[in-house]
Design a protein around this motif. Structure first.
Motif, PDB file in Angstrom:
ATOM      1  N   TRP A  96      10.539   6.573   8.375  1.00 34.35           N
ATOM      2  CA  TRP A  96      10.410   6.218   6.963  1.00 34.35           C
ATOM      3  C   TRP A  96       9.943   4.780   6.776  1.00 34.35           C
ATOM      4  N   VAL A 151       7.344   4.292   4.078  1.00 35.63           N
ATOM      5  CA  VAL A 151       7.849   4.375   2.703  1.00 35.63           C
ATOM      6  C   VAL A 151       8.419   3.030   2.265  1.00 35.63           C
ATOM      7  N   VAL A 209       5.007   9.280   0.290  1.00 35.14           N
ATOM      8  CA  VAL A 209       3.930   8.320   0.045  1.00 35.14           C
ATOM      9  C   VAL A 209       2.847   8.938  -0.839  1.00 35.14           C
TER      10      VAL A 209
END
Length: 870
Positions: free
Chosen positions: A345, A348, A461
């Motif tokens: 992640w 992100v 995203v």
């Protein structure tokens, strides 16, 4: 009250401009007073109207000079200064050891002091350029003195670290050069000191053994000092600015110095930003991230100060400063979240703050009105390119707020785009994963079990990008207003980009949630059908955006359906039906041109979808390709019939043309599928030829009879080849005679009939099969007879000025000649050396190139002559 306030503001702005102009003119006069007096060229030629002594020869000599007097003077000064510096360097390196410490110091200090002291008396004698050269030599000698002092170990300087010593020396030299130039009113020392100020921070960091983050901090701090000094020099009242211009040598020199300072400071800040961002992105531990926050924070402060404090900077530079600050903030937050968020992640962590800032900046742009109206100089006297407030605040934000909003939007959008690029490979793999399985499935093998998975982070995203595009498009439309929405290209582009980004974001969500393949495919197909229904109900509302969504959802559904045979049949059938309905509804005569274009595309797509359905059905049933071709051919024939029926409906001829063209493409595909099986090929050619003759029944498709006849003839040739016939002329001559008689009667009864409809089929029926048989026949009878027939057709074509006999007969006659000459040519080429053909080809190309225009004219004459025939 508002009008009076506005007039007062305008008067104040006008007065300020006049004061600045007065100061500029005064500074220019002072510079001219201090500049060296030069004799004008015209003065040496005598009084106006009187020819100079020497007549035209003197004038010609003057006009022939390649260098002006100032240019020659500058060149001499540059060369002289360089030679002096080189001499000093040679003395320091070579002759230095012959003197004691006292002698060395005395020589260097004396020469340096003389060089630095000469500019003042030189300026008094109006030798400004010489003064600048002397100052440059003095500054170079200062650095040479520092080098010599350390090499000699004066005062223990040889024990000081190299980087630290030079950091201190360059810092002192930079400050001294700037102060010296300011004090002596010289132009050159100021930029020299400004450029030399780049070195102390970098050298000091090297002396301390700093990391990449420390170098970034030093570079950004140097840029901050640059802009602080620039602000102190330019952010003054009119009198202060006039004094600054007078000190640096006039308005032009001041403007150039400020421009160079901005460019160098901006480039240095950008370099530091790149170093800081790279260090933060690859930081291996949280402690390193904390160290990376120092240059990033300094970069944020610098960018914010440039945007909101430097009101003298252009709008673009101020927006760029705010953009740099936003990028630094995004990287700082993302680098910190990288060690807090779960594995996978990290992207992100960068995309989330970028999306939030981009959405906020879009709202700020709409509120500031920066999108609504281009900023120009207004009645308040604001400079062009700046948005200004009216007496009551006006609908526009102050320049700092508008520049900040634009810079934030651009920078955050670019950062979000970069994070989206990072996840593109994973998203692309998820999009084409069913297609990879489908290739193995339809290739005839036994594909293994497959799984369709997608990590959640890339999809997040993509969702963030779609959300930002939505907010930006909405705020853009709000800023422009309802009256201009239809004509605003940027708003439409944002809306279209939003539509394209939203389709994979929505359709890949079931994949990320782990739903079965059938459910994901059903969602894509239903989304496409729903959009098609919406287009049918409201054909003119945001048509382009909805068509993009329709194309994207339909394409994904078709691609994903390839992983299962039943899915292909279901999706293609559904899409063919919906496309046919869409074409029928949108092709109304009252529809706008864009809607009717959509109807044509939908009609062609319906036919092609049915063709894919036919191929998939044959493959699913286990039929060979040449048998499946007849199902495709049936779809093509049905499309031709539907096009004929649709053509009779008023106002729908364009849609029928699209449907008919798609049917012809399917017919070509069907013939290609039977190419390796002569029996099926002969039958397919016959069916296609009959269909072509049926199409020729339409008044506007009379020429289709030629195609139909040619296909039937080709079918007969294939059948004759299958029967082992070695003399096709016995079968084709009766057809040729009948076709020529019928064509002649038709041309006699209808004088307007061309030679191709009348004689083309008859001539080709015998000559072309005979030509094909000639290449495998070693006897001389067939080439002789075929050549004689071709010669007769060519002569008849020339005498009657008809295209068909001339072109068919001439072409066949040339090929017969090549056939007869081929053995001789091969034999000759075997006897010649191998380089001769290459050389001949080269000479031929050279000849063609040399006579290119002549050959083009001859080709055009031949083309016009043939076109003039019937």
């Amino acid at each position: 009250m508002w009008q009076v306030t506005g007039e007062l503001s305008a008067l104040d702005a006008r007065r300020q401009w006049l004061v600045q102009r007065h100061a500029a003119l005064l500074a220019a006069l002072r510079v001219r007073r201090d500049a060296p007096s030069e004799i004008p060229v015209a003065a040496s030629a005598g009084a106006p109207g009187i020819a100079p002594m020497g007549g035209s020869g003197a004038a010609a000599g003057a006009s022939g000079r390649e260098l002006s007097a100032p240019s020659a003077r500058t060149a001499l000064l540059i060369v002289g200064g360089v030679l002096v510096v080189v001499a000093a360097l040679v003395f320091t390196v070579v002759s230095w050891g012959r003197l004691g410490i006292g002698g060395r110091a005395a020589v260097l200090l004396a020469v340096t002091a003389c060089a630095l002291a000469l500019p003042r008396p030189l300026r008094r004698r109006q030798l400004a350029a010489t003064a600048e050269a002397s100052a440059a030599v003095g500054l170079a000698l200062v650095l040479l003195d520092g080098y010599a002092a350390r090499q000699a170990g004066l005062g223990g300087l040889d024990h000081v670290g190299t980087a630290g010593y030079w950091a201190v020396l360059t810092a002192l030299t930079a400050v001294g050069a700037a102060l010296y130039g300011w004090w002596q009113r010289l132009r050159l020392p100021l930029p020299v000191g400004f450029l030399m100020a780049r070195l102390p921070g970098v050298l000091g960091t090297a002396a301390l053994g700093g990391t990449t983050g420390d170098y970034a901090t030093a570079v950004i701090a140097t840029a901050a000092v640059d802009f602080a000094v620039l602000y102190a020099l330019t952010a003054r009242d009119a009198a202060g600015q006039a004094g600054f211009r007078e000190r640096v040598g006039g308005e032009r020199a001041a403007t150039g110095l400020v421009t160079v300072a901005r460019a160098v400071g901006g480039g240095w800040a950008s370099l530091g930003g790149v170093l800081a961002v790279g260090y933060a992105v690859v930081a291996p531990s949280p402690a390193e991230v904390l160290r990376a926050w120092v240059p990033l924070g300094l970069l944020m402060l610098l960018g914010t100060a440039l945007c909101r404090g430097f009101r003298t900077l252009p709008f673009a530079l101020r927006a760029g400063g705010e953009g740099v600050a936003v990028v630094a903030l995004i990287v700082a937050v993302g680098a910190g979240l990288r060690y807090v968020m779960p594995a996978g992640w990290a992207v992100v962590g960068y995309a989330a703050p970028a999306a939030l800032l981009a959405a906020w900046a879009a709202v700020s742009c709409a509120r500031s009105g920066r999108w609504a109206k281009p900023a120009t100089s207004g009645p308040t006297g604001g400079p062009a390119g700046e948005a200004t407030d009216g007496p009551t605040g006006g609908p526009f934000a102050p320049p700092s707020r508008a520049a900040a909003a634009v810079g934030e939007l651009v920078a955050a959008s670019i950062a979000l785009l970069l994070t989206s690029v990072v996840v593109v490979p994973e998203l692309a793999h998820a999009l084409i994963r069913p297609v990879v399985h489908g290739v193995a499935l339809w290739g005839g093998g036994h594909p293994p079990q497959w799984s369709w998975q997608l990590a959640t982070a890339p999809l997040v995203v993509l969702w963030l990008s779609a959300a930002v595009l939505t907010v930006t498009a909405a705020q853009r439309a709000r800023a422009v207003g309802d009256a201009d929405r239809q004509s605003d290209r940027l708003a439409n582009a944002l809306r279209n980009a939003q539509a394209l980004a939203a389709v994979p974001a929505v359709l890949l969500l079931p994949v990320a949630l782990g739903l079965p393949y059938a459910w994901v495919l059903a969602a894509a197909a239903l989304a496409s059908v729903a959009v098609a229904v919406d287009v049918v109900r409201r054909p003119e509302a945001a048509l382009l955006s909805r068509l993009l969504v329709l194309a994207a959802t339909g394409a994904l559904a078709l691609l994903w359906s390839s992983a299962d045979r039943t899915a292909v049949l279901t999706v293609c059938g559904t899409f063919a039906a919906s496309a046919a309905v869409l074409a029928h509804v949108l092709s109304a005569p009252t529809s706008p041109p864009a809607v009717r274009t959509t109807a044509r595309v939908a009609g062609a797509f319906a036919v092609l979808a049915l063709g894919v359905e036919a191929v998939a059905s044959g493959a699913t049933a286990g039929l060979p390709g040449h048998v499946t071709a007849f199902a495709v051919l049936a779809v093509a024939v049905a499309a031709a019939g539907a096009a004929a029926a649709w053509h009779r409906i008023p106002g729908r001829g364009q849609v029928s043309t699209a449907v008919e063209g798609a049917g012809y493409a399917l017919a070509a595909i069907a013939l290609a599928l039977t190419a390796l099986h002569p029996d099926a090929l002969s039958l397919a050619l016959a069916v296609t030829g009959v269909a072509g003759l049926a199409v020729a029944l339409r008044p506007d498709r009379r020429r289709a009879a030629l195609v139909g006849t040619g296909l039937l003839i080709a079918s007969s040739w294939v059948r004759l080849a299958l029967a082992g016939v070695s003399a096709p002329e016995a079968y084709t001559l009766p057809i040729t005679a009948a076709a020529l008689v019928i064509g002649h009667r038709r041309r006699t009864s209808a004088p307007g009939t061309g030679s191709w409809p009348a004689y083309g089929a008859g001539l080709g029926a015998t000559m072309l099969p005979g030509l094909a048989a000639m290449w495998s026949d070693e006897n001389w009878v067939r080439p002789l007879l075929l050549g004689a027939a071709a010669l007769l057709a060519t002569v008849v074509g020339v005498r009657t000025r008809l295209q068909a006999p001339l072109i068919v007969g001439g072409g066949v006659l040339v090929l017969v000649g090549l056939h007869e000459l081929a053995p001789t040519v091969v034999q000759v080429f075997g006897l010649l050396p191998r380089w001769v053909p290459v050389a001949a080809a080269g000479l031929l190309l050279l000849l063609l190139g040399a006579t290119y225009e002549k050959r083009i004219d001859e080709a055009r004459w031949l083309r016009d002559t043939v076109r003039s025939m019937t």
